[in-house]
Design an enzyme around this catalytic site. Structure first.
Site, PDB file in Angstrom:
ATOM      1  N   ASP A 148     -10.123   8.327  34.838  1.00 17.88           N
ATOM      2  CA  ASP A 148     -10.161   8.514  33.573  1.00 17.88           C
ATOM      3  C   ASP A 148      -9.683   9.911  33.206  1.00 17.88           C
ATOM      4  O   ASP A 148      -9.961  10.956  33.987  1.00 17.88           O
ATOM      5  CB  ASP A 148     -11.326   8.349  33.030  1.00 17.88           C
ATOM      6  CG  ASP A 148     -12.632   9.376  33.469  1.00 17.88           C
ATOM      7  OD1 ASP A 148     -12.946  10.404  32.861  1.00 17.88           O
ATOM      8  OD2 ASP A 148     -13.067   9.005  34.660  1.00 17.88           O
ATOM      9  N   GLU A 196     -22.426  10.003  25.041  1.00 20.19           N
ATOM     10  CA  GLU A 196     -23.004  10.753  25.647  1.00 20.19           C
ATOM     11  C   GLU A 196     -23.476  11.819  24.785  1.00 20.19           C
ATOM     12  O   GLU A 196     -22.675  12.048  23.561  1.00 20.19           O
ATOM     13  CB  GLU A 196     -22.274  11.306  26.886  1.00 20.19           C
ATOM     14  CG  GLU A 196     -20.922  11.885  26.361  1.00 20.19           C
ATOM     15  CD  GLU A 196     -20.040  12.198  27.393  1.00 20.19           C
ATOM     16  OE1 GLU A 196     -20.384  13.394  28.228  1.00 20.19           O
ATOM     17  OE2 GLU A 196     -19.055  11.518  28.021  1.00 20.19           O
TER      18      GLU A 196
END
Length: 275
Positions: free
Chosen positions: A73, A160
């Site tokens: 990523d 998150e």
């Protein structure tokens, strides 16, 4: 931990770091300190030997190295990437940061989107969720910046806690998180034709009950196997290090593994790619 046990563990992870470019890697997968004071559970293998880690450690509940399908990523911080070299080294997929909140887009997204397609790497876009915007606003911003494209992976919502945010110190309740994320998921599902994947971290998963939103999961677990950090949770992708190395990248890069064989990966792509 006794000093000699530390030394054995260090030797094992040092061997792992040294062989990032070789045919095998050696890791310690379990350390038992019982009456015999012994170290147990070493493993030799490595399905993708060209990938490495600048800060390897001891795995206790299992490790990612025998999973055959790995990917990255990325965001603008990766700079210039040789995606053809990355693909040749065993990078099978990429998740690319596209947007954040309701008004920020990653300046490298469109370049990476085009370069990964040219290199033949399956890729998807991810959105970094911002708690001072509604789920609907964030879905609209993502859709304005990420094209619908046949063969692209499902959209990803990165959930998150951002404890360092200066512009949004707000921490919503678990119920509000699930409600707003559910709205965003529904909008993206309708637009892209695939239900979004949820990326999350251990503390966010624990605090919000996000496991109940009915999503496919990409889990961050850089110190242990997901079976140890997310007991009982099914997952499709595992982010196992933030200090990975791979040909084609100049510095560290996040490495991820798919939870299955190559045949299962091909079936997943056939089912979950955008049409």
């Amino acid at each position: 931990m006794k000093l000699w046990i530390k030394a054995v563990a260090l030797a094992a992870v040092t061997a792992l770091a040294a062989c990032g470019g070789g045919p095998t890697r050696r890791v310690v997968t379990d350390i038992s300190i019982g009456s015999g004071q012994s170290v147990q559970g070493s493993f030799t293998g490595g399905a993708v030997p060209l990938l490495g880690d600048t800060a390897p450690h001891v795995w206790t509940s299992g490790h990612p190295y025998n999973l055959p399908v790995h990917g990255v990523d990325v965001s603008r911080y990766q700079g210039d990437v040789n995606w053809h070299q990355a693909r040749a080294s065993g990078i099978n997929f990429a998740f690319i940061k596209a947007t954040e909140g309701g008004d920020h887009s990653d300046p490298a997204f469109r370049r990476y989107w085009a370069e990964t397609r040219a290199a033949g790497i399956p890729r998807g876009a991810y959105h970094f969720y911002y708690f001072c915007r509604s789920g609907a606003e964030q879905a609209a911003w993502f859709m304005a910046n990420v094209p619908r494209e046949r063969g692209a992976l499902p959209p990803v919502i990165d959930l998150e806690w951002n404890h360092q945010s200066r512009s949004c110190p707000f921490k919503p309740s678990a119920a509000e998180v699930r409600r707003e994320v559910g709205i965003m998921m529904s909008m993206l599902h309708q637009y892209y034709g695939q239900r979004p994947i949820i990326y999350t971290t251990v503390d966010f998963y624990r605090d919000t009950g996000v496991r109940n939103v009915g999503a496919e999961f990409w889990l961050r677990s850089v110190a242990d196997h997901p079976r140890g950090t997310y007991p009982g949770q099914q997952w499709s992708f595992w982010q196992y290090t933030g200090t990975g190395t791979a040909p084609g990248f100049r510095g560290n890069v996040d490495l991820n593994a798919f939870a299955g064989s190559r045949a299962q990966w091909n079936r997943w792509l056939a089912t979950r790619s955008q049409r």
